[in-house]
Design an enzyme around this catalytic site. Structure first.
Site, PDB file in Angstrom:
ATOM      1  N   GLY A   1       5.473   5.475  -1.800  1.00  0.00           N
ATOM      2  CA  GLY A   1       4.479   5.671  -2.847  1.00  0.00           C
ATOM      3  C   GLY A   1       3.105   6.092  -2.354  1.00  0.00           C
TER       4      GLY A   1
ATOM      5  N   ARG B   1       8.524  -2.445   5.117  1.00  0.00           N
ATOM      6  CA  ARG B   1       9.571  -3.452   5.282  1.00  0.00           C
ATOM      7  C   ARG B   1      10.953  -2.826   5.345  1.00  0.00           C
ATOM      8  NH1 ARG B   1      10.006  -6.925  -0.032  1.00  0.00           N
ATOM      9  NH2 ARG B   1       9.746  -4.767  -0.663  1.00  0.00           N
TER      10      ARG B   1
ATOM     11  N   ALA C   1       0.138  -2.007   0.668  1.00  0.00           N
ATOM     12  CA  ALA C   1       1.336  -2.818   0.408  1.00  0.00           C
ATOM     13  C   ALA C   1       1.116  -3.636  -0.859  1.00  0.00           C
ATOM     14  CB  ALA C   1       1.608  -3.755   1.583  1.00  0.00           C
TER      15      ALA C   1
ATOM     16  N   TYR D   1      -0.370 -10.942 -10.821  1.00  0.00           N
ATOM     17  CA  TYR D   1      -0.667  -9.648 -10.179  1.00  0.00           C
ATOM     18  C   TYR D   1      -2.149  -9.308 -10.362  1.00  0.00           C
ATOM     19  CZ  TYR D   1      -0.253  -4.555  -9.317  1.00  0.00           C
ATOM     20  OH  TYR D   1      -0.406  -3.269  -8.854  1.00  0.00           O
TER      21      TYR D   1
ATOM     22  N   ILE E   1       0.640   5.122 -11.961  1.00  0.00           N
ATOM     23  CA  ILE E   1       1.003   6.143 -10.979  1.00  0.00           C
ATOM     24  C   ILE E   1       2.526   6.111 -10.849  1.00  0.00           C
ATOM     25  CG2 ILE E   1       0.660   6.943  -8.589  1.00  0.00           C
ATOM     26  CD1 ILE E   1      -1.988   6.764 -10.220  1.00  0.00           C
TER      27      ILE E   1
HETATM   28  N1  LIG Z   1       2.190   2.666  -9.070  1.00  0.00           N
HETATM   29  C1  LIG Z   1       1.181   2.237  -9.839  1.00  0.00           C
HETATM   30  O1  LIG Z   1       1.133   2.528 -11.058  1.00  0.00           O
HETATM   31  C2  LIG Z   1       0.096   1.388  -9.251  1.00  0.00           C
HETATM   32  C3  LIG Z   1      -1.042   1.157 -10.029  1.00  0.00           C
HETATM   33  C4  LIG Z   1      -2.071   0.400  -9.524  1.00  0.00           C
HETATM   34  C5  LIG Z   1      -1.973  -0.125  -8.248  1.00  0.00           C
HETATM   35  N2  LIG Z   1      -0.860   0.092  -7.507  1.00  0.00           N
HETATM   36  C6  LIG Z   1      -0.806  -0.489  -6.165  1.00  0.00           C
HETATM   37  O2  LIG Z   1      -0.563   0.541  -5.248  1.00  0.00           O
HETATM   38  C7  LIG Z   1       0.012  -0.011  -4.069  1.00  0.00           C
HETATM   39  C8  LIG Z   1       1.201   0.848  -3.669  1.00  0.00           C
HETATM   40  O3  LIG Z   1       2.203   0.738  -4.664  1.00  0.00           O
HETATM   41  P1  LIG Z   1       3.125   1.974  -5.039  1.00  0.00           P
HETATM   42  O4  LIG Z   1       2.912   2.266  -6.459  1.00  0.00           O
HETATM   43  O5  LIG Z   1       2.961   3.039  -4.041  1.00  0.00           O
HETATM   44  O6  LIG Z   1       4.563   1.275  -4.974  1.00  0.00           O
HETATM   45  P2  LIG Z   1       5.751   1.390  -3.916  1.00  0.00           P
HETATM   46  O7  LIG Z   1       6.169   2.808  -3.790  1.00  0.00           O
HETATM   47  O8  LIG Z   1       6.742   0.397  -4.382  1.00  0.00           O
HETATM   48  O9  LIG Z   1       5.101   0.913  -2.550  1.00  0.00           O
HETATM   49  C9  LIG Z   1       4.892  -0.449  -2.256  1.00  0.00           C
HETATM   50  C10 LIG Z   1       4.739  -0.581  -0.767  1.00  0.00           C
HETATM   51  O10 LIG Z   1       4.521  -1.946  -0.442  1.00  0.00           O
HETATM   52  C11 LIG Z   1       5.428  -2.310   0.593  1.00  0.00           C
HETATM   53  N3  LIG Z   1       5.804  -3.716   0.506  1.00  0.00           N
HETATM   54  C12 LIG Z   1       6.132  -4.434  -0.598  1.00  0.00           C
HETATM   55  N4  LIG Z   1       6.486  -5.688  -0.251  1.00  0.00           N
HETATM   56  C13 LIG Z   1       6.376  -5.761   1.107  1.00  0.00           C
HETATM   57  C14 LIG Z   1       6.599  -6.778   2.065  1.00  0.00           C
HETATM   58  N5  LIG Z   1       7.037  -7.990   1.716  1.00  0.00           N
HETATM   59  N6  LIG Z   1       6.387  -6.505   3.369  1.00  0.00           N
HETATM   60  C15 LIG Z   1       5.966  -5.278   3.752  1.00  0.00           C
HETATM   61  N7  LIG Z   1       5.721  -4.263   2.897  1.00  0.00           N
HETATM   62  C16 LIG Z   1       5.936  -4.509   1.581  1.00  0.00           C
HETATM   63  C17 LIG Z   1       6.652  -1.439   0.370  1.00  0.00           C
HETATM   64  O11 LIG Z   1       7.410  -1.384   1.565  1.00  0.00           O
HETATM   65  P3  LIG Z   1       8.979  -0.944   1.562  1.00  0.00           P
HETATM   66  O12 LIG Z   1       9.094   0.272   0.703  1.00  0.00           O
HETATM   67  O13 LIG Z   1       9.230  -0.674   3.008  1.00  0.00           O
HETATM   68  O14 LIG Z   1       9.723  -2.112   1.001  1.00  0.00           O
HETATM   69  C18 LIG Z   1       5.976  -0.126  -0.004  1.00  0.00           C
HETATM   70  O15 LIG Z   1       5.592   0.580   1.157  1.00  0.00           O
HETATM   71  C19 LIG Z   1       0.395  -1.442  -4.418  1.00  0.00           C
HETATM   72  O16 LIG Z   1      -0.555  -2.322  -3.869  1.00  0.00           O
HETATM   73  C20 LIG Z   1       0.313  -1.465  -5.936  1.00  0.00           C
HETATM   74  O17 LIG Z   1       0.021  -2.758  -6.414  1.00  0.00           O
HETATM   75  C21 LIG Z   1       0.183   0.850  -7.980  1.00  0.00           C
END
Ligand SMILES: NC(=O)c1ccc[n+]([C@@H]2O[C@H](COP(=O)([O-])OP(=O)(O)OC[C@H]3O[C@@H](n4cnc5c(N)ncnc54)[C@H](OP(=O)(O)O)[C@@H]3O)[C@@H](O)[C@H]2O)c1
Length: 252
Positions: free
Chosen positions: A17, A38, A91, A155, A188
């Site tokens: 992501g 992870r 993360a 969250y 996103i």
């Molecule tokens: N998508 C949205 O709409 C949105 C909106 C606001 C904020 N965010 C924030 O943006 C950030 C990135 O999220 P994303 O949307 O890109 O989602 P994502 O694609 O699911 O990415 C999440 C990342 O966090 C890592 N992660 C989760 N649990 C973990 C653990 N126990 N140990 C190590 N790594 C871990 C995952 O690693 P693996 O893939 O290797 O498991 C992955 O690299 C997050 O902090 C999320 O809260 C997202």
């Protein structure tokens, strides 16, 4: 495109992501990126995207694994040079539950991954940020706007903590010439939100997008460009800021 030639930048959540898109964006601009994640398959896919991306596997929810993870990160960083420039904490994990039934172990996992791991890894690499640098924490609109659907007070709590941490560190680390900022993404499209794009959630999606002036979700690449800007010299006087990237959701 900003120039990160030879600079070492660590990214938690670099395997997927927003973190992965940031890793690619920064590597393309010359940085050596250490992506922490992870899932081994996700890490392999990420490192295959650019020759300057290296990976460290660590479960950031596992307190006992943190010491090993920090040591491995430091070892790798020192292999490329003695000075680290940047840190991105992307993360994140989300559990959605009504407040009354929130499960403690899920709250604790979110707090470990979303907040504590960023706090600890940034602190571990700080001694290597000898020539100044820049850090970006990935928060969320949930830190500012309640009652998203489905709800997740836990969250929101972790994402609000990142904004507080950004403020505190921006003022504390300024004298070391280290800038600290946060990005505040809206919806996103990534693995974290993919389910929300299915037919099953069409009504909720429409309701959410009706509050977004641009009437669409954002992409990980769009957030990555903001992350890269905040890390770069182009943002040299931006410190302690929290920048929305949400299609205007916060403006309504
Ligand atoms: N998508 C949205 O709409 C949105 C909106 C606001 C904020 N965010 C924030 O943006 C950030 C990135 O999220 P994303 O949307 O890109 O989602 P994502 O694609 O699911 O990415 C999440 C990342 O966090 C890592 N992660 C989760 N649990 C973990 C653990 N126990 N140990 C190590 N790594 C871990 C995952 O690693 P693996 O893939 O290797 O498991 C992955 O690299 C997050 O902090 C999320 O809260 C997202």
């Amino acid at each position: 495109m900003a120039d990160f030639d030879g600079k070492i930048i660590l990214i938690t959540g670099g395997s997927s992501g927003i973190g992965r898109a940031s890793a690619v964006e920064l590597a393309k601009s010359g940085a050596f990126v250490i992506a922490i994640g992870r899932n081994p398959a996700h890490l392999r896919e990420t490192s295959a995207m650019h020759e300057n991306i290296y990976t460290v596997k660590a479960d950031l929810s596992d307190e006992s694994a943190m010491e090993d993870a920090k040591n491995e990160i430091l070892k790798l960083a020192k292999r490329f040079g003695s000075t680290v420039f940047g840190f991105v904490h992307s993360a994140g994990v989300i559990y959605t539950e009504p407040f009354e039934s929130f499960r403690k172990h899920e709250l604790e996992e979110m707090f470990r991954v979303n907040v504590l791991s960023g706090f600890e890894i940034f602190r571990a690499i700080l001694p290597l940020m000898r020539s100044g640098g820049s850090a970006v924490f990935v928060s969320s609109i949930d830190a500012f706007f309640g009652a998203t659907e489905p709800p997740s007070s836990g969250y929101a709590l972790t994402k609000g903590a990142l904004v507080s941490l950004t403020n505190a560190l921006a003022s504390e680390l300024g004298e070391k010439n280290i800038r600290v900022n946060a990005v505040i993404p809206g919806l996103i499209r990534t693995a974290m939100t993919e389910d929300f794009f299915s037919d099953e959630f069409a009504a909720q999606m429409e309701k959410f997008l009706s509050r977004v002036p641009l009437h669409r979700a954002g992409s990980a690449d769009e957030v990555a460009k903001l992350v890269a800007f905040l890390l770069s010299e182009d943002a040299s006087y931006i410190n302690g800021d929290a920048i929305f990237i949400d299609g205007g959701y916060h403006a309504r």
